[in-house]
Design a protein around this motif. Sequence first.
Motif, PDB file in Angstrom:
ATOM      1  N   MET A 117      47.486  14.244  95.002  1.00 50.97           N
ATOM      2  CA  MET A 117      47.721  13.234  93.973  1.00 50.97           C
ATOM      3  C   MET A 117      48.915  13.638  93.103  1.00 50.97           C
ATOM      4  SD  MET A 117      45.553  10.686  94.180  1.00 50.97           S
ATOM      5  CE  MET A 117      43.989  10.279  94.949  1.00 50.97           C
ATOM      6  N   LYS A 118      49.728  12.657  92.767  1.00 52.09           N
ATOM      7  CA  LYS A 118      50.920  12.953  91.979  1.00 52.09           C
ATOM      8  C   LYS A 118      50.827  12.471  90.531  1.00 52.09           C
ATOM      9  CE  LYS A 118      54.184  13.096  95.828  1.00 52.09           C
ATOM     10  NZ  LYS A 118      55.465  12.590  96.382  1.00 52.09           N
ATOM     11  N   ALA A 119      49.801  11.676  90.215  1.00 52.46           N
ATOM     12  CA  ALA A 119      49.699  11.160  88.847  1.00 52.46           C
ATOM     13  C   ALA A 119      48.252  10.880  88.475  1.00 52.46           C
ATOM     14  CB  ALA A 119      50.524   9.885  88.701  1.00 52.46           C
ATOM     15  N   VAL A 120      47.965  11.047  87.192  1.00 49.82           N
ATOM     16  CA  VAL A 120      46.674  10.642  86.631  1.00 49.82           C
ATOM     17  C   VAL A 120      46.960   9.757  85.427  1.00 49.82           C
ATOM     18  CG1 VAL A 120      44.526  11.369  85.542  1.00 49.82           C
ATOM     19  CG2 VAL A 120      45.509  12.743  87.374  1.00 49.82           C
ATOM     20  N   ILE A 121      46.374   8.564  85.426  1.00 47.67           N
ATOM     21  CA  ILE A 121      46.556   7.626  84.322  1.00 47.67           C
ATOM     22  C   ILE A 121      45.241   7.529  83.557  1.00 47.67           C
ATOM     23  CG2 ILE A 121      47.203   5.284  83.661  1.00 47.67           C
ATOM     24  CD1 ILE A 121      48.723   5.087  86.321  1.00 47.67           C
ATOM     25  N   PHE A 122      45.315   7.784  82.269  1.00 44.04           N
ATOM     26  CA  PHE A 122      44.130   7.828  81.416  1.00 44.04           C
ATOM     27  C   PHE A 122      43.970   6.541  80.611  1.00 44.04           C
ATOM     28  CE2 PHE A 122      45.245  12.203  82.115  1.00 44.04           C
ATOM     29  CZ  PHE A 122      44.075  12.949  82.036  1.00 44.04           C
ATOM     30  N   ASP A 123      42.741   6.107  80.473  1.00 42.38           N
ATOM     31  CA  ASP A 123      42.404   5.158  79.421  1.00 42.38           C
ATOM     32  C   ASP A 123      42.471   5.932  78.104  1.00 42.38           C
ATOM     33  OD1 ASP A 123      41.366   2.806  78.141  1.00 42.38           O
ATOM     34  OD2 ASP A 123      39.395   3.767  78.117  1.00 42.38           O
ATOM     35  N   LEU A 124      42.697   5.219  77.010  1.00 40.03           N
ATOM     36  CA  LEU A 124      42.792   5.901  75.716  1.00 40.03           C
ATOM     37  C   LEU A 124      41.448   5.960  75.007  1.00 40.03           C
ATOM     38  CD1 LEU A 124      44.488   7.173  73.422  1.00 40.03           C
ATOM     39  CD2 LEU A 124      44.888   4.849  72.579  1.00 40.03           C
ATOM     40  N   ASP A 125      40.973   4.803  74.567  1.00 35.22           N
ATOM     41  CA  ASP A 125      39.748   4.749  73.765  1.00 35.22           C
ATOM     42  C   ASP A 125      38.518   5.093  74.608  1.00 35.22           C
ATOM     43  OD1 ASP A 125      40.673   3.884  71.133  1.00 35.22           O
ATOM     44  OD2 ASP A 125      41.342   2.091  72.191  1.00 35.22           O
ATOM     45  N   GLY A 126      37.792   6.095  74.155  1.00 36.22           N
ATOM     46  CA  GLY A 126      36.590   6.505  74.859  1.00 36.22           C
ATOM     47  C   GLY A 126      36.831   7.605  75.876  1.00 36.22           C
ATOM     48  N   GLU A 172      54.399   1.433  88.188  1.00 39.09           N
ATOM     49  CA  GLU A 172      55.790   1.021  88.367  1.00 39.09           C
ATOM     50  C   GLU A 172      56.719   1.849  87.483  1.00 39.09           C
ATOM     51  OE1 GLU A 172      58.555  -3.006  87.836  1.00 39.09           O
ATOM     52  OE2 GLU A 172      56.373  -3.148  87.782  1.00 39.09           O
ATOM     53  N   ARG A 173      56.313   2.071  86.235  1.00 37.51           N
ATOM     54  CA  ARG A 173      57.134   2.859  85.317  1.00 37.51           C
ATOM     55  C   ARG A 173      57.214   4.324  85.725  1.00 37.51           C
ATOM     56  NH1 ARG A 173      55.158   0.517  79.374  1.00 37.51           N
ATOM     57  NH2 ARG A 173      55.774  -1.659  79.754  1.00 37.51           N
ATOM     58  N   MET A 174      56.152   4.811  86.353  1.00 36.17           N
ATOM     59  CA  MET A 174      56.132   6.202  86.790  1.00 36.17           C
ATOM     60  C   MET A 174      56.816   6.384  88.141  1.00 36.17           C
ATOM     61  SD  MET A 174      52.168   7.077  85.689  1.00 36.17           S
ATOM     62  CE  MET A 174      52.216   8.844  85.465  1.00 36.17           C
ATOM     63  N   GLY A 175      56.996   5.281  88.857  1.00 34.71           N
ATOM     64  CA  GLY A 175      57.615   5.357  90.172  1.00 34.71           C
ATOM     65  C   GLY A 175      56.733   6.012  91.209  1.00 34.71           C
ATOM     66  N   ILE A 176      55.414   5.778  91.080  1.00 30.51           N
ATOM     67  CA  ILE A 176      54.451   6.417  91.982  1.00 30.51           C
ATOM     68  C   ILE A 176      53.556   5.349  92.615  1.00 30.51           C
ATOM     69  CG2 ILE A 176      52.461   7.987  92.086  1.00 30.51           C
ATOM     70  CD1 ILE A 176      53.781   9.583  89.838  1.00 30.51           C
ATOM     71  N   PRO A 177      53.373   5.378  93.934  1.00 33.17           N
ATOM     72  CA  PRO A 177      52.493   4.412  94.601  1.00 33.17           C
ATOM     73  C   PRO A 177      51.039   4.603  94.188  1.00 33.17           C
ATOM     74  CG  PRO A 177      53.925   5.538  96.182  1.00 33.17           C
ATOM     75  CD  PRO A 177      54.026   6.293  94.891  1.00 33.17           C
ATOM     76  N   ALA A 178      50.262   3.530  94.241  1.00 32.76           N
ATOM     77  CA  ALA A 178      48.855   3.596  93.840  1.00 32.76           C
ATOM     78  C   ALA A 178      48.067   4.617  94.640  1.00 32.76           C
ATOM     79  CB  ALA A 178      48.215   2.217  93.982  1.00 32.76           C
ATOM     80  N   GLY A 179      48.410   4.787  95.910  1.00 34.12           N
ATOM     81  CA  GLY A 179      47.679   5.711  96.759  1.00 34.12           C
ATOM     82  C   GLY A 179      47.834   7.170  96.389  1.00 34.12           C
ATOM     83  N   TRP A 180      48.788   7.459  95.513  1.00 34.08           N
ATOM     84  CA  TRP A 180      49.037   8.832  95.075  1.00 34.08           C
ATOM     85  C   TRP A 180      48.567   9.053  93.637  1.00 34.08           C
ATOM     86  CZ3 TRP A 180      51.064  12.750  98.101  1.00 34.08           C
ATOM     87  CH2 TRP A 180      51.576  12.362  99.351  1.00 34.08           C
ATOM     88  N   ASP A 206      43.586  17.793  94.229  1.00 34.83           N
ATOM     89  CA  ASP A 206      44.428  18.726  94.981  1.00 34.83           C
ATOM     90  C   ASP A 206      44.525  18.281  96.440  1.00 34.83           C
ATOM     91  OD1 ASP A 206      45.926  20.856  95.830  1.00 34.83           O
ATOM     92  OD2 ASP A 206      44.214  22.217  95.978  1.00 34.83           O
ATOM     93  N   SER A 207      45.245  17.189  96.633  1.00 32.83           N
ATOM     94  CA  SER A 207      45.415  16.642  97.968  1.00 32.83           C
ATOM     95  C   SER A 207      46.820  16.117  98.125  1.00 32.83           C
ATOM     96  CB  SER A 207      44.414  15.506  98.203  1.00 32.83           C
ATOM     97  OG  SER A 207      44.735  14.803  99.378  1.00 32.83           O
ATOM     98  N   GLU A 208      47.492  16.525  99.160  1.00 37.51           N
ATOM     99  CA  GLU A 208      48.832  16.015  99.457  1.00 37.51           C
ATOM    100  C   GLU A 208      48.718  14.795 100.367  1.00 37.51           C
ATOM    101  OE1 GLU A 208      51.627  16.935  98.140  1.00 37.51           O
ATOM    102  OE2 GLU A 208      50.635  18.447  96.935  1.00 37.51           O
ATOM    103  N   ARG A 209      47.689  14.000 100.097  1.00 39.71           N
ATOM    104  CA  ARG A 209      47.396  12.817 100.898  1.00 39.71           C
ATOM    105  C   ARG A 209      47.209  13.184 102.361  1.00 39.71           C
ATOM    106  NH1 ARG A 209      44.639   9.715  98.448  1.00 39.71           N
ATOM    107  NH2 ARG A 209      45.070   7.971  99.834  1.00 39.71           N
ATOM    108  N   VAL A 210      46.400  14.208 102.559  1.00 44.09           N
ATOM    109  CA  VAL A 210      45.972  14.541 103.909  1.00 44.09           C
ATOM    110  C   VAL A 210      45.171  13.352 104.412  1.00 44.09           C
ATOM    111  CG1 VAL A 210      45.944  17.014 103.551  1.00 44.09           C
ATOM    112  CG2 VAL A 210      43.939  15.682 102.914  1.00 44.09           C
TER     113      VAL A 210
END
Length: 237
Positions: free
Chosen positions: A1-10, A154-162, A219-223
Amino acid sequence: MKAVIFDLDGVLVDSEPFHAETLLSLAGELEIPLSLEDTRRFIGVSDEEMWSILIHEHRLGGDLSAKVLAERQAQRSLDRLSVKPLSPRDGVPELLTELRSLGVATGVASSSATAYVDRVLSTAGLSLYFNVRVAGDQVQNCKPDPEPYRTALERMGIPAGWAAAIEDSPPGIESAKRAGLFCFALKTSGSQAEGVLKPDVVIKDFSQRERSRILYLLDSERVPDGIFQRRVKAHKS
């Protein structure tokens, strides 16, 4: 995985009591009978959508619109943050530091307004971890629509699968899953309701044990997906 997107509240901050107090205060001024329990159904819902529901249910008239009331509540929240800043959840700074050390990008996708998102991240000492922030007033459709997460990707330039999301509410989980992200759900007092879509993995908190679990799954390089899914299965309990 190349990115983690967090919710803020909670998720990043335990802000639900803060929001409940603000909502109850404003509802009381409008003579809307709400209890603390009543506020729980709006967890993960944008302020404007929440007020649209309340206006309909309580037949509020005059010049009160959902947008006006949402803006009034947002300003009240900002005022309260000046005297009562929110702190990050235990373990959040450590997780963000660990992700950064692994080269994993981090972002925020929230239904709250930009000014509120920026103020909370700043006062909680988390701003430096989030160059990419998507707020509710930056998209046409808030959660559970997938637009907030798609915009962040889109702003991060990372596909959803990653990428993975960490959410705590049914609308947020649905938004992340519809955008194609792997989704962790933080189990909180306000996240007991069943949603349309289920998360991939439920976490209890951000303790060292749970952080290690998160990092292992990331910890996966999309195996091949089968291998990754076996990892998930092994760590669901």
